[in-house]
Motif scaffolding. Structure first.
Motif, PDB file in Angstrom:
ATOM      1  N   UNK A 153      50.722  45.086  41.798  1.00  0.00           N
ATOM      2  CA  UNK A 153      49.731  44.320  41.028  1.00  0.00           C
ATOM      3  C   UNK A 153      50.374  43.113  40.361  1.00  0.00           C
ATOM      4  N   UNK A 154      51.543  43.306  39.740  1.00  0.00           N
ATOM      5  CA  UNK A 154      52.188  42.186  39.054  1.00  0.00           C
ATOM      6  C   UNK A 154      52.708  41.142  40.044  1.00  0.00           C
ATOM      7  N   UNK A 155      53.093  41.563  41.241  1.00  0.00           N
ATOM      8  CA  UNK A 155      53.515  40.590  42.265  1.00  0.00           C
ATOM      9  C   UNK A 155      52.328  39.743  42.710  1.00  0.00           C
ATOM     10  N   UNK A 156      51.158  40.372  42.892  1.00  0.00           N
ATOM     11  CA  UNK A 156      49.955  39.602  43.228  1.00  0.00           C
ATOM     12  C   UNK A 156      49.606  38.609  42.121  1.00  0.00           C
ATOM     13  N   UNK A 157      49.719  39.041  40.866  1.00  0.00           N
ATOM     14  CA  UNK A 157      49.416  38.147  39.741  1.00  0.00           C
ATOM     15  C   UNK A 157      50.396  36.986  39.703  1.00  0.00           C
ATOM     16  N   UNK A 158      51.671  37.255  39.964  1.00  0.00           N
ATOM     17  CA  UNK A 158      52.683  36.194  39.956  1.00  0.00           C
ATOM     18  C   UNK A 158      52.423  35.180  41.055  1.00  0.00           C
TER      19      UNK A 158
END
Length: 173
Positions: A153-158
């Motif tokens: 999830x945090x990789x997608x947000x980044x």
């Protein structure tokens, strides 16, 4: 338009922050104390310094082949010679790889009420191969899955925040 030039970089920075936090969490979950010994040894002494639930995993240094799951274990506490229950639970969803590329598959688990010295006995099997090991670690449960999900999830947000920030600054949105 100006709102996008503020919002998307904030999403990108927040994604980077949570990416580092979740990577740190997964290192904490899987980087704990491990006890390893050859799978061909029938008996081994264990010094466990914490109470809790532990998993016994089979570690094989190859990418292919069937992991023996018919192993039976007996765990005995040295202090009073009491035998503890070891539950055979093959967890293929808990399979992971270590840094050397070996497959690690949880095949059993046990619960300790107190730390101490224990003897682990296991049955011999014809399916053992040279280099196979038994690994004992604290049970991670769903912590590893949640940490991996947080990384995704945090990789997608980044990545999404970065791409949308670039598009916002180029006035393409």
């Amino acid at each position: 338009m100006t709102l996008f030039k503020i919002l998307f970089p904030i999403i990108c920075i927040t994604g980077i922050y949570f990416l580092f936090k979740s990577i740190g969490k997964i290192m904490e979950v899987y980087g704990g104390k491990k006890i390893e010994f050859p799978a061909t040894s029938i008996m081994d002494q264990l010094e466990l310094d914490a109470a809790g639930t532990f998993e016994i995993a089979y570690k094989r240094p190859s990418l292919t082949g069937i992991i023996p799951s018919d192993c039976h274990f007996k765990l005995k506490r040295h202090a009073d010679q009491q035998e503890l229950k070891v539950f055979n639970k093959v967890n293929l969803l808990g399979m992971r790889k270590d840094m050397s590329g070996s497959r690690v598959v949880p095949i059993a688990e046990f619960n300790l009420e107190q730390p101490g010295t224990y003897t682990l006995r296991m049955t011999e099997s014809e399916d053992y191969k040279k280099g196979d090991k038994i690994q004992i670690t604290a049970k991670t449960g769903s912590k590893g899955f949640i940490a991996i999900f947080a990384i995704i999830i945090s990789a997608f947000a980044t990545i999404g925040g970065l791409v949308l920030s670039i598009l916002a600054f180029m006035n393409k949105l």
